[in-house]
Write a protein that holds these residues in place. Structure first.
Motif, PDB file in Angstrom:
ATOM      1  N   THR A 377       0.722  -1.312  -0.119  1.00  0.00           N
ATOM      2  CA  THR A 377       0.088   0.068   0.070  1.00  0.00           C
ATOM      3  C   THR A 377       0.969   1.153   0.008  1.00  0.00           C
ATOM      4  OG1 THR A 377      -0.115  -0.219   2.573  1.00  0.00           O
ATOM      5  CG2 THR A 377      -2.063  -0.961   1.240  1.00  0.00           C
ATOM      6  N   ASN A 382      -2.152   6.366   2.762  1.00  0.00           N
ATOM      7  CA  ASN A 382      -2.854   5.277   3.351  1.00  0.00           C
ATOM      8  C   ASN A 382      -1.872   4.724   4.578  1.00  0.00           C
ATOM      9  OD1 ASN A 382      -5.163   5.210   1.591  1.00  0.00           O
ATOM     10  ND2 ASN A 382      -3.603   4.105   0.195  1.00  0.00           N
ATOM     11  N   THR A 430      -7.630   9.738   5.723  1.00  0.00           N
ATOM     12  CA  THR A 430      -7.186   9.712   4.489  1.00  0.00           C
ATOM     13  C   THR A 430      -6.072  11.076   4.483  1.00  0.00           C
ATOM     14  OG1 THR A 430      -9.032  11.122   4.238  1.00  0.00           O
ATOM     15  CG2 THR A 430      -8.954   9.188   3.073  1.00  0.00           C
ATOM     16  N   THR A 483      -5.276  -0.738  -2.518  1.00  0.00           N
ATOM     17  CA  THR A 483      -5.678   0.478  -2.019  1.00  0.00           C
ATOM     18  C   THR A 483      -6.917   0.053  -0.817  1.00  0.00           C
ATOM     19  OG1 THR A 483      -7.634   0.590  -3.411  1.00  0.00           O
ATOM     20  CG2 THR A 483      -5.617   1.670  -4.147  1.00  0.00           C
ATOM     21  N   PRO A 484      -7.362   1.084  -0.111  1.00  0.00           N
ATOM     22  CA  PRO A 484      -8.343   0.866   0.776  1.00  0.00           C
ATOM     23  C   PRO A 484      -9.485   0.028   0.379  1.00  0.00           C
ATOM     24  CG  PRO A 484      -7.335   2.742   1.579  1.00  0.00           C
ATOM     25  CD  PRO A 484      -6.739   2.366   0.025  1.00  0.00           C
ATOM     26  N   THR A 507     -12.764   5.887   7.928  1.00  0.00           N
ATOM     27  CA  THR A 507     -11.341   6.268   7.308  1.00  0.00           C
ATOM     28  C   THR A 507     -11.500   7.735   6.464  1.00  0.00           C
ATOM     29  OG1 THR A 507     -11.324   5.484   5.035  1.00  0.00           O
ATOM     30  CG2 THR A 507     -10.874   3.883   6.819  1.00  0.00           C
TER      31      THR A 507
END
Ligand SMILES: [Zn+2]
Length: 608
Positions: A377, A382, A430, A483-484, A507
């Motif tokens: 990541t 992140n 974020t 990614t998330p 998040t």
């Protein structure tokens, strides 16, 4: 890195069943998504280090493959060592942030010319053609002679000179534990270009994002230094130092050339010291562990390093079993002399703490081999994903190996999150890792709130689904840049539940969870949603006859229920502030979330 320092300073501050349930996908897809691509690098480097002046020069040949759909007119390299100069962004930020990291403070500002770090690019060519390039702080900006087409590979050839800084953070020379060379982020490193474009973040002291590829590195340095790091040593019998596999065949020169190959990594790190002890320990059916630590430490510290070795085997086994199989043949735990930081096939850690500290930092940094290294990541955008997941698995592994409570450290982590919420300094997860108002905020956001994200997910989708999600995430996304959203999509596929709201509220906002028991009547109870963040509700009702019943209230927007043995009652649609249910027997008391896995910011109103 690890959160021990923050624990220290924190201590001083201190959902009817939906009819349209999605079909559960038992075999979550191993195809990331139809448009995923990633760039590729193949580095060849020859480095000559002078251990007296701490200066080195390098020849770098980099074959760069543009797998993007875009034509590239420029490329960028990171020159991280340039951060360790008076007046650098890292120096100024460290002196202007309200709660500076005590290990940095104004130390960069006081470095003398022969103590600073630098990387000077002397020449750069693209397929033999000389390129214009400009060094701007920690970033090298390069105008290409010819654009790189989608699918095309080009060769960049570079000559550079560099100086290793006095160690300020992570990388450098002669740190407080006396390690001569801790060499992380030490070479001109091509910046990542991905679906979000170029990632040319200046180095302000925090976090990385790199390009996957193969490294072939030849390090030439004083023959008395033992080296540990990323990559498999190709010439062990020309080197010795505990790597030999047969009869030694060393040249009589003052320097040795160590030849390493590291396949499919996104970083190459090493450390060297003339006083390293080098032990190895085989993980059954797993990698060979290398331990490098200073022989000059007091006897009890040396004993800690011996005792660590069988525990490190257990850590490797735990992570491989619960996340995914460690894919390399080697992992090295190296005394780097400052904090702890994750790198390819290795970690550099503090060496002189007590045993608990040494084990804790090893547990954390080794878990990073999965979260950040294999599941690469972008740590800058992140930060919470790799730190939070790593911290969670580090605690799980420690509790498993020493048969201690996992709930106890977890409760402490929820308490720190509550402190953060009440401090009024919270920023969304974020937020770029460099852009938090306080160092404290970035750490709590990443380590604590990231940890809770994963622990609380087990509450939302069920423990078995959470465990399966982790493994499916690894299977789908290792050796890539997830990614998330990629993570939550795996969780959705595994659980069959809709979870975009969970990722979004937790998040990308600072919304909080607060559910309350509003009223309890003879045979009914009413709950209230006070916080903005939605959640499904587990609750336990105790009847006047002394019996208890567990209920599960699905969150309507999840379009389904987690597996549960509780009595499932009608959905709760988020916008309705209250929810009433009638029971068959007289109620004595009601408690929301008795397991306390939900990060409810006011538990006082959870019980009536
Ligand atoms: Zn970490």
């Amino acid at each position: 890195m690890n959160r021990f320092f923050i624990l220290l300073f924190c201590a001083t501050y201190i959902f009817s069943c939906s009819s349209s349930k999605p079909v559960k996908n038992a075999n979550a897809s191993s195809i990331p998504n139809s448009t995923y691509w990633q760039q590729h690098v193949d580095y060849k480097m020859e480095i000559d280090m002078d251990v007296d002046t701490y200066q080195y020069n390098g020849k770098q040949t980099l074959v760069y493959t543009n797998n993007s759909p875009d034509v590239l007119n420029k490329v960028f390299y990171h020159l991280y060592f340039n951060a360790f100069q008076p007046g650098s962004e890292m120096d100024v930020r460290s002196r202007t942030i309200p709660d500076p990291d005590g290990r940095v403070g104004d130390r960069i500002n006081k470095l003398k010319p022969n103590e600073i770090g630098y990387i000077k690019v002397n020449s750069l060519k693209q397929n033999g053609k000389t390129l214009e390039h400009k060094t701007v702080g920690t970033v090298l900006e390069v105008e290409l002679a010819k654009p790189i087409q989608p699918g095309e590979s080009v060769t960049f050839s570079m000559l550079f000179d560099a100086q290793v800084p006095i160690q300020i953070r992570r990388s450098g020379r002669n740190n407080s534990e006396g390690v001569a060379l801790s060499m992380s982020q030490w070479y001109p490193k091509l910046a990542e270009y991905d679906f979000e474009g170029w990632h040319t973040d200046p180095y302000i002291g925090r976090e990385f994002h790199g390009v996957w590829g193969d490294f072939d590195v030849k390090l030439t340095l004083d023959k008395n230094y033992t080296v540990g790091g990323t990559g498999y040593l190709q010439n062990p019998n020309n080197i010795g130092h505990g790597y030999e596999t047969g009869a030694l065949n060393r040249s009589e020169t003052d320097k040795l050339t160590w030849h390493f190959i590291a396949p499919n990594v996104h970083d190459f790190t090493w450390a060297a010291d003339p006083e390293y002890i080098h032990d190895t320990y085989q993980v059954p059916n797993g990698p060979l562990l290398h331990f490098l630590y200073k022989s000059t430490m007091p006897a009890e510290k040396l004993e800690n390093w011996k005792n660590l070795q069988p525990k490190a085997v257990k850590l490797m086994q735990f992570y491989s079993a619960n996340i995914g199989n460690y894919p390399y043949k080697q992992y090295s735990i190296i005394q780097g002399g400052d904090g702890g930081m994750e790198y390819g096939m290795c970690t550099l850690i503090l060496g002189e703490g007590d045993f608990d500290g040494l084990f804790g930092v090893t547990a954390h940094e080794m878990a990073h081999s999965w979260f950040q290294f294999l599941l690469a990541t972008n740590e800058l955008t992140n930060y919470w994903m790799d730190e939070g997941f790593t911290e969670y698995f580090g605690e799980l592994a420690g509790a498993h190996i020493f048969n201690t409570s996992f709930e106890k450290p977890t409760k402490q982590i929820y308490d720190v999150y509550n402190y953060y919420v009440n401090s009024g300094t919270e920023q969304p997860q974020t937020t770029h890792a460099d852009r938090f108002n306080f160092n404290r905020s970035s750490s709590i956001s990443a380590y604590y709130k990231g940890y809770i994200f994963l622990n609380q997910l087990a509450y939302v989708i069920g423990k078995d689904n959470q465990k399966e999600t982790i493994k499916a995430y690894f299977d789908t996304w290792s050796f890539k840049h997830p990614t998330p959203n990629d993570f939550i999509r795996v969780a959705e596929k595994v659980s069959g539940l809709e979870l975009d709201w969970y990722l979004n509220d937790w998040t990308r906002t600072i919304n909080t969870i607060d559910y309350a028991v509003k009223t309890v009547d003879n045979q009914s109870f009413t709950l209230e949603r006070i916080g903005l963040m939605p959640m499904p509700i587990d609750l336990t009702v105790t009847y006047t006859d002394g019996s208890t019943e567990d209920f599960y209230i699905p969150l309507q927007m999840m379009r389904g229920e987690k597996p549960t043995s509780s009595t499932i009652i009608k959905d709760w649609a988020w916008a309705y502030p209250t929810y009433t249910h009638k029971t068959s027997k007289a109620i004595k008391s009601v408690e929301i979330d008795p397991t306390q896995m939900m990060a409810d910011i006011d538990r006082a109103n959870n019980k009536k």
